[in-house]
Design a protein around this motif. Structure first.
Motif, PDB file in Angstrom:
ATOM      1  N   GLY A 139       0.824  -1.210   0.000  1.00  0.00           N
ATOM      2  CA  GLY A 139       0.000   0.000   0.000  1.00  0.00           C
ATOM      3  C   GLY A 139       0.851   1.249   0.000  1.00  0.00           C
ATOM      4  O   GLY A 139       0.636   2.179  -0.780  1.00  0.00           O
ATOM      5  N   LEU A 140       1.882   1.254   0.860  1.00  0.00           N
ATOM      6  CA  LEU A 140       2.731   2.445   0.969  1.00  0.00           C
ATOM      7  C   LEU A 140       3.497   2.692  -0.329  1.00  0.00           C
ATOM      8  O   LEU A 140       3.695   3.842  -0.728  1.00  0.00           O
ATOM      9  N   ILE A 141       3.906   1.589  -0.993  1.00  0.00           N
ATOM     10  CA  ILE A 141       4.618   1.765  -2.265  1.00  0.00           C
ATOM     11  C   ILE A 141       3.655   2.299  -3.320  1.00  0.00           C
ATOM     12  O   ILE A 141       3.990   3.209  -4.084  1.00  0.00           O
ATOM     13  N   THR A 142       2.415   1.754  -3.343  1.00  0.00           N
ATOM     14  CA  THR A 142       1.439   2.197  -4.345  1.00  0.00           C
ATOM     15  C   THR A 142       1.142   3.677  -4.194  1.00  0.00           C
ATOM     16  O   THR A 142       1.040   4.405  -5.183  1.00  0.00           O
ATOM     17  N   PHE A 143       0.996   4.138  -2.935  1.00  0.00           N
ATOM     18  CA  PHE A 143       0.666   5.546  -2.739  1.00  0.00           C
ATOM     19  C   PHE A 143       1.906   6.424  -2.657  1.00  0.00           C
ATOM     20  O   PHE A 143       1.813   7.598  -2.303  1.00  0.00           O
ATOM     21  N   GLY A 144       3.081   5.828  -2.939  1.00  0.00           N
ATOM     22  CA  GLY A 144       4.283   6.639  -3.076  1.00  0.00           C
ATOM     23  C   GLY A 144       4.856   7.177  -1.782  1.00  0.00           C
ATOM     24  O   GLY A 144       5.661   8.105  -1.801  1.00  0.00           O
ATOM     25  N   VAL A 145       4.467   6.597  -0.633  1.00  0.00           N
ATOM     26  CA  VAL A 145       5.031   7.084   0.625  1.00  0.00           C
ATOM     27  C   VAL A 145       6.496   6.657   0.753  1.00  0.00           C
ATOM     28  O   VAL A 145       7.353   7.440   1.148  1.00  0.00           O
ATOM     29  N   ILE A 146       6.791   5.396   0.395  1.00  0.00           N
ATOM     30  CA  ILE A 146       8.184   4.942   0.345  1.00  0.00           C
ATOM     31  C   ILE A 146       8.434   4.386  -1.038  1.00  0.00           C
ATOM     32  O   ILE A 146       7.504   3.967  -1.730  1.00  0.00           O
ATOM     33  N   GLN A 147       9.691   4.406  -1.461  1.00  0.00           N
ATOM     34  CA  GLN A 147       9.934   3.758  -2.742  1.00  0.00           C
ATOM     35  C   GLN A 147      10.808   2.518  -2.541  1.00  0.00           C
ATOM     36  O   GLN A 147      11.547   2.402  -1.622  1.00  0.00           O
TER      37      GLN A 147
END
Lengths: 169, 365
Positions: free
Chosen positions: B357-365
């Protein structure tokens, strides 16, 4: 044929024979693990690093540990070993022999499919390329296989469950 | 690759092998000193200054003890068990990057035994093989306590491998590579300013939950307290090594310390930035511009400092392992299984979903 290939094939055949011929089932399991290692060596020679590593993790690391686990619990030795009647052994030998005959007869004239050196991609066994192929060209079969595995997992959990009223340990 | 380069790489492999053994040797000493410190005792202080020769004395003791074979034991497998435990323990340090590369003119020496692009899977595979030494030794002893220890080791390792693998997947989703060297190199950013932000590129800050799961599983995989159920002396005497004596016993104990070393090394590579250290590029900048060193030597000193940083992280990890061992009591076997299957695995799956989820929403790469 490289000496490494010959050596790996030699060990693979020898250990595979050991699996069948060993009297002690624990020895059989250990020979089978050795066979998986030589197969992983073959995968490495074919430049398939991912397959080699996964073969070790899944077969040698997990499935064979469970095999060994179960066999250790069975505590097999020669006195308690069930002896099959001679007729059953005879029938098994005939059946296995005819299967071997059919396989040899079927594969006798097959020549291995050649590959085109111009279009062959030697990096196909690398993990990133394999992932691209799996998720781009074979996404549907890949996902279907995962559903099949999930169904098998749920099935085994259901089979392992006690009936209602039965004691859980 | 030319032959001299291959020779240098061979030296690196030998050095890795030697360092693994040396660290395992002194882990036995460190374990006693730390235990003594935590229990307010003196600890080993007789052999040599500060008891530093204690491991040597132990080795002499183990080598001179009687080699005992229990009646009815499977002799070949009885010897093979400890050998296998030691071999699998030593194999996994081959792919760990202890530093970046050294440069001598045209010769480049990578401070890593061998770089393969499935490095993480290799470590995982070897770790999953580690249990065979214990299982085979325990079974071949022809002793019910040994067998129980072996069975416990097998089920414990299989259970915790799952959670460990799932925790690793979350790291993989962020890094996009299985190569341990590249995972290390990703945990820094070139040209940071004069602040501590270098540290916050370490995966432990991006994967705190994954790290906790991983370290718990590492304790279980190395059979360390609070998960040392396979040897649990209060119920099983010595578990799988009840019947072992002399150096065969030594090999089992030694393999455990090598495993601890490898586990902490893998942990520092995956979660603590491996050979990266804070202010490293400022240090490199200082060496190249402010001193009279040649470019090669400036780079080499910068890299060697990285090796020092890596070992500092490893030693901190080993200290943590020992600290936990002498602080926490042992789990009960059903508690161990419940923790593995009903807490760690669902948590690890949740961590994968969270990371996705965090990768999809660009919070972490």
């Amino acid at each position: 044929m490289s000496p490494l290939f010959l050596f790996l094939s030699f060990v693979a055949l020898l250990s595979a024979l050991g699996v069948v011929l060993a009297k002690n089932p624990v020895h059989s399991v250990l020979f089978l693990i050795l066979t998986f290692f030589t197969l992983s060596g073959h995968y490495l020679l074919l430049n398939a690093q991912f397959l080699a590593a996964v073969n070790i993790i899944v077969y040698a690391g997990a499935i064979m540990v469970l095999f060994l686990f179960v066999i250790m619990f069975l505590n097999l030795n020669e006195e308690t070993e069930p002896h099959k009647p001679a007729l059953a052994k005879f029938a098994a030998a005939i059946a296995g022999g005819s299967l071997l005959l059919i396989l040899v007869a079927a594969l006798r004239n097959v020549s291995p499919a050649g590959y085109d050196p111009n279009s062959f991609d030697s990096q196909i066994g690398m993990v990133d390329r394999l992932g691209m192929v799996l998720f781009r060209d074979y996404a549907l079969p890949f996902e279907l296989a995962s559903i099949l595995l999930l169904a098998a997992m749920v099935g085994s959990v259901m089979l392992g469950k006690r009936e209602t009223g039965e004691r859980n340990f | 690759m030319t032959l001299p380069a291959l020779g240098w790489q061979g030296l690196v492999v030998l050095a890795t092998f030697g360092i693994s053994l040396l660290i395992a040797t002194y882990c036995t000493y460190a374990e006693r000193v730390i235990a003594a410190f935590l229990q307010d005792r003196v600890g080993p202080d007789r052999a040599g200054p500060f008891g530093l020769l204690q491991p040597l004395a132990d080795a002499v003791k183990l080598f001179t003890k009687e080699e005992f074979f229990p009646a009815g034991a499977n002799r070949a497998l009885f010897v093979f068990g400890p050998c296998l435990a030691m071999i699998t323990a030593l194999m996994s340090s081959a792919v760990i990057p202890f530093g970046n590369f050294l440069q001598f003119g045209d010769t480049i020496v990578h401070l890593q035994g061998i770089e393969i692009n499935v490095g993480m899977l290799y470590v995982f595979g070897i770790v999953s093989l580690g249990v065979y030494g214990i299982m085979i030794g325990g079974w071949a002893s022809n002793n019910k306590f040994s067998l129980l220890g072996a069975i416990r080791a097998a089920s414990q390792n299989i259970s915790y491998e799952l959670a460990m693998g799932l925790a690793l997947i979350a790291v993989l989703m962020m890094s996009g590579t299985l190569s341990l060297r590249e995972i290390t190199l990703q945990q820094t950013h070139v040209g940071g300013g004069w602040h501590l932000s270098d540290i916050f590129t370490w995966n432990v800050f991006k994967q705190p939950l994954g790290f906790v799961i991983f370290i718990v599983c590492a304790f279980a995989e190395t059979n360390r307290t609070p998960f040392d159920l396979p040897e649990c002396e209060t119920e099983l005497i010595g578990g799988y090594h009840t019947e072992y004596s002399s150096m065969k016993m030594g090999l089992y104990l030694f393999a455990e310390y090598v495993n601890v070393f490898v586990a902490t090394a893998v942990m520092s590579v995956l979660y603590f930035g491996g050979f990266n250290y804070p202010f490293q590029y400022e240090f490199l900048d200082f060496l190249t511009n402010k001193t009279s060193l040649s470019a090669d030597w400036a780079h080499n000193i910068f890299v060697l400092m990285g090796v020092v940083a890596m070992f500092a992280k490893i030693f901190t990890g080993i200290f943590f392992f020992m600290w936990v061992r002498w602080t926490l009591p042992r789990f009960r076997y059903d508690q161990l299984m419940r923790l593995g299957w009903t807490i760690l695995i669902p948590l690890a799956i949740f961590n994968i979903l969270l990371t996705g989820g965090l990768i999809t929403f660009g919070v972490i790469q």
